[in-house]
Design a protein around this motif. Structure first.
Motif, short mmCIF file in Angstrom:
data_model
loop_
_atom_site.label_atom_id
_atom_site.label_comp_id
_atom_site.label_asym_id
_atom_site.label_seq_id
_atom_site.Cartn_x
_atom_site.Cartn_y
_atom_site.Cartn_z
N THR A 196 5.54 73.28 97.39
CA THR A 196 5.89 73.27 98.90
C THR A 196 4.80 72.80 99.75
OG1 THR A 196 7.53 75.41 98.44
CG2 THR A 196 6.78 74.75 100.64
N ASP A 197 3.53 73.19 99.53
CA ASP A 197 2.55 72.81 100.41
C ASP A 197 2.36 71.21 100.17
OD1 ASP A 197 2.16 75.35 101.15
OD2 ASP A 197 0.50 75.67 100.08
N ARG B 235 4.77 69.45 102.22
CA ARG B 235 4.39 69.33 103.68
C ARG B 235 3.34 68.52 103.97
NH1 ARG B 235 4.45 75.99 104.05
NH2 ARG B 235 6.82 76.19 104.53
N GLU C 253 9.86 68.96 106.49
CA GLU C 253 8.71 69.00 107.14
C GLU C 253 8.93 67.81 108.11
OE1 GLU C 253 4.95 70.36 108.59
OE2 GLU C 253 6.74 71.36 107.62
N ARG D 116 3.30 65.15 106.62
CA ARG D 116 2.20 64.97 107.70
C ARG D 116 1.64 63.20 107.56
NH1 ARG D 116 0.19 70.47 106.06
NH2 ARG D 116 1.40 71.66 107.23
N ALA E 203 10.99 70.37 100.65
CA ALA E 203 9.90 70.64 101.55
C ALA E 203 9.35 69.47 102.36
CB ALA E 203 8.67 71.16 100.70
#
Length: 311
Positions: free
Chosen positions: A222-223, A226, A266, A230, A262
């Motif tokens: 998930t990170d 994200r 985001e 970005r 994810a």
């Protein structure tokens, strides 16, 4: 014509006839042109891939996209000379691997291409050829959200569990199965011929753990989504005149919902109205487009002898 996509993981070489891909060969990659023996290793990788194809006869042109191209003028000259001698044509066009990936992913149109594999980099390209690159700084200081980033996060979680500093996770068992006793992990990684690649391979185990429901592995993926959203959003915002076209390519996008859910969530927050699209072609298609269409804005990213490639 011959199209070449040479990265650190693989070398892909294709022959195009009458505008169509007629043959494809895939071999091992090379460490990158920044290495002291970078040109020799790049040419060796190209030779090994080319040897898989039958004799194509006369070659009209060679377009090659290469990781690390242009970090010195000497490497460009030596590489171009090596390709001329191998393929017997003076029509040699060199570009950074990101330039041909972008051209292929968006069929030569402006926009943003995000490559998420072992490393991670996004490039925005405006209609007038202005470009802006986000991340791609390499695994030591960048490539956030990449396969290496995921593998490293998984190993850190495994080591925390091993030490008693972190929550129990199946990543501990998976790391032990792949690398042996974790007390010897630093020696195993540093003794590898490619420590960065060795760490990145563990991303596969992190994916397996996440699919099995391991909470820490799921959080890592998930990170990663994200982080890469970005990166893409920063590239989208970098250049006035770049529309909302965004193509995602590379191995992480092939992981399916584990990563893309994810990422898309985001991205919707950071760049409302922008939707990720599937690549329209690959880097070899992009190399062929550069050969076939001298009007493409991507030609501002090609390198001539004595020049340095643009980021």
């Amino acid at each position: 014509m011959i199209a070449i996509d040479l990265g650190k993981t693989s070398c892909r070489l294709a022959r195009y006839t009458d505008g169509r891909r007629a043959a494809l060969a895939v071999g091992a990659g090379a460490v990158g042109l920044a290495d002291a023996a970078g040109v020799a290793l790049a040419l060796a990788a190209i030779d090994a891939a080319n040897a898989q194809l039958p004799d194509p006869g006369p070659v009209s042109a060679v377009v090659a996209g290469l990781a690390g191209l242009g970090q010195s003028g000497d490497s460009v000259n030596a590489l171009r000379d090596g390709l001329i001698s191998r393929f017997g044509t003076e029509r040699v066009l060199l570009a950074n691997d990101m330039a041909i990936a972008h051209a292929g992913a968006l069929a030569g149109e402006p926009g943003v291409a995000l490559v998420a594999g072992t490393g991670a980099v996004a490039m925005a390209l405006a209609p007038d050829g202005r470009s802006h690159t986000v991340d791609g700084w390499g695994y030591l200081v960048g490539d956030d959200g990449s396969g290496h980033w995921i593998g490293r996060a998984g190993l850190r979680a495994a080591l925390r569990a091993h030490d008693g500093r972190g929550e129990p996770t199946v990543l501990h068992e998976l790391a032990t199965a792949r690398f042996g006793p974790l007390d010897t992990l630093p020696a195993v990684l540093h003794g590898s011929s490619s420590p960065g690649q060795a760490v990145a391979v563990f991303a596969r185990d992190v994916a397996a753990a996440a699919e099995a429901g391991d909470a820490q592995a799921m959080a890592i993926w998930t990170d990663a989504g994200r982080e890469l959203a970005r990166t893409a959003a920063a590239a989208l915002a970098a250049l006035p005149g770049v529309d909302g076209a965004l193509a995602g390519l590379g191995g992480l996008f092939q992981a399916g919902g584990l990563f893309t859910e994810a990422f898309d969530r985001e991205l919707a927050v950071l760049a409302p109205g922008v939707k990720r699209e599937e690549p329209r072609g690959d880097a070899l298609d992009g190399a062929h487009l550069l050969f076939a269409r001298p009007d493409l804005p991507h030609h501002r990213l090609t390198v001539r002898p004595g020049e340095r490639a643009r980021r």
